[in-house]
Design a protein around this motif. Sequence first.
Motif, PDB file in Angstrom:
ATOM      1  N   CYS A 258       0.662  -1.315   0.076  1.00  0.00           N
ATOM      2  CA  CYS A 258      -0.052   0.038   0.182  1.00  0.00           C
ATOM      3  C   CYS A 258       0.838   1.253   0.140  1.00  0.00           C
ATOM      4  O   CYS A 258       0.341   2.024  -0.552  1.00  0.00           O
ATOM      5  N   SER A 259       2.116   1.370   0.616  1.00  0.00           N
ATOM      6  CA  SER A 259       2.796   2.470   0.814  1.00  0.00           C
ATOM      7  C   SER A 259       3.254   2.811  -0.679  1.00  0.00           C
ATOM      8  O   SER A 259       3.739   4.157  -0.801  1.00  0.00           O
ATOM      9  N   GLU A 260       3.206   2.072  -1.663  1.00  0.00           N
ATOM     10  CA  GLU A 260       3.835   2.240  -2.942  1.00  0.00           C
ATOM     11  C   GLU A 260       2.730   3.012  -3.869  1.00  0.00           C
ATOM     12  O   GLU A 260       3.072   3.467  -4.972  1.00  0.00           O
ATOM     13  N   PHE A 261       1.366   2.793  -3.453  1.00  0.00           N
ATOM     14  CA  PHE A 261       0.332   3.311  -4.249  1.00  0.00           C
ATOM     15  C   PHE A 261      -0.674   4.081  -3.419  1.00  0.00           C
ATOM     16  O   PHE A 261      -1.730   4.651  -4.114  1.00  0.00           O
ATOM     17  N   SER A 262      -0.638   4.275  -2.256  1.00  0.00           N
ATOM     18  CA  SER A 262      -1.730   4.766  -1.358  1.00  0.00           C
ATOM     19  C   SER A 262      -1.717   6.231  -1.722  1.00  0.00           C
ATOM     20  O   SER A 262      -2.949   6.864  -1.423  1.00  0.00           O
TER      21      SER A 262
ATOM     22  N   ALA B 265       1.125   4.294 -10.204  1.00  0.00           N
ATOM     23  CA  ALA B 265       1.050   5.408 -10.926  1.00  0.00           C
ATOM     24  C   ALA B 265       2.105   5.598 -12.445  1.00  0.00           C
ATOM     25  O   ALA B 265       1.782   5.961 -13.241  1.00  0.00           O
ATOM     26  N   SER B 266       3.181   4.756 -12.068  1.00  0.00           N
ATOM     27  CA  SER B 266       4.069   4.805 -13.053  1.00  0.00           C
ATOM     28  C   SER B 266       3.531   3.743 -14.182  1.00  0.00           C
ATOM     29  O   SER B 266       4.043   3.906 -15.396  1.00  0.00           O
ATOM     30  N   ASP B 267       2.771   2.892 -13.750  1.00  0.00           N
ATOM     31  CA  ASP B 267       2.129   1.771 -14.572  1.00  0.00           C
ATOM     32  C   ASP B 267       1.227   2.645 -15.645  1.00  0.00           C
ATOM     33  O   ASP B 267       1.234   2.646 -16.590  1.00  0.00           O
ATOM     34  N   GLN B 268      -0.026   3.004 -14.832  1.00  0.00           N
ATOM     35  CA  GLN B 268      -1.016   3.901 -15.409  1.00  0.00           C
ATOM     36  C   GLN B 268      -0.646   4.934 -16.176  1.00  0.00           C
ATOM     37  O   GLN B 268      -1.273   5.184 -17.189  1.00  0.00           O
ATOM     38  N   ALA B 269       0.494   5.869 -16.064  1.00  0.00           N
ATOM     39  CA  ALA B 269       1.077   6.826 -16.800  1.00  0.00           C
ATOM     40  C   ALA B 269       1.409   6.408 -18.060  1.00  0.00           C
ATOM     41  O   ALA B 269       1.250   7.302 -18.964  1.00  0.00           O
ATOM     42  N   MET B 270       1.472   5.047 -18.389  1.00  0.00           N
ATOM     43  CA  MET B 270       2.127   4.710 -19.878  1.00  0.00           C
ATOM     44  C   MET B 270       0.970   4.674 -20.815  1.00  0.00           C
ATOM     45  O   MET B 270       1.314   4.716 -21.942  1.00  0.00           O
TER      46      MET B 270
END
Length: 335
Positions: free
Chosen positions: A199-203, A266-271
């Motif tokens: 969760c700390s990576e995307f919260s 976030a880095s995934d969705q940004a693609m």
Amino acid sequence: MALPLLSIFLFSSLTLFSLTESKLNIDYYNKTCPQFDKIIQQIVVDKQLAAPTTAAGALRLFFHDCMVGGCDASLLISSNSFSQSERDTDINLSLPGDAYDVVTRAKTALELQCPGIVSCADILAVATRDLITMVGGPFYSIRLGRKDSFESYAKDVEGHIARPNMTMDTIINMFASKNLNVQEMVALMGAHTIGFSHCSEFSKRLFKFSQTSESDPTMNPTYVQALQTLCGNNTKDMAAFNDVMTPGKFDNMYYINLQKGLGLLASDQAMIYDQRTKPFVELYAKDQDAFFKAFTHAMEKVSVYQVKLGKMGEVRRRCDVVNQLLVNPNKKIGG
């Protein structure tokens, strides 16, 4: 007549590349350790069946190792009284123990069969490939003969491994510094089709995202609600699958998810929004074979990145410690 400077440079570069290629080959252990493939395969199967997250963990371990100084098993070295190693940096602390364990088990079995022959770097490369194949991913050839590094320093990690909050420009430039282009970067990000993130990576995408939105508006609303329930009350140690649809299968669902707002990081969705990466996301979402082909090419390329040959490295007797420290635990290694 003297050769022009550029010609000399190109000749030297091509010669060095040819020497590297000739020393790495798929038959490297055929005579010195003929049971190499069979032993690793058996260890991998047993471990994956016992711990289904092993494949994702090994893939992350392999990539995090190769991106910092090349594929040399430096990430496997434990910290000592003289210095902190790569494995104890914050970004590597979340790497699962199962990933390290599968390499340790394979190394132990291989040392009994053919002591001092097989490097930890080669074990990690082949175990990762076999695990990917086991969960549905493509098989690809691996040239062998890597040596293990003599050192590992935590200070060398930062700036070489992508973080979820990085901009697409930063990530693209980071991959470019490893001679990986945008298409190869997008294909490698497809590794997130298996595994999980804490969760700390995307919260930050879920709570108080901005002054106008509680959550990231690029995310699917139903997905947001489920993740808010999971990560509420500051439960940052909780985790979610990177691919909510087929979490245990290596396939192209990761890219399909991005098109539906189901990207976890976030880095995934940004693609899907960046014009440099979007065409490849769309291609791989539509054509799994194209993804597998691109992923195979990129992994083969990563697997030979800055490998150590000959006296540049060693074959460690244990993957978590360099050989000199086995002889003299009080000896300071490196700078």
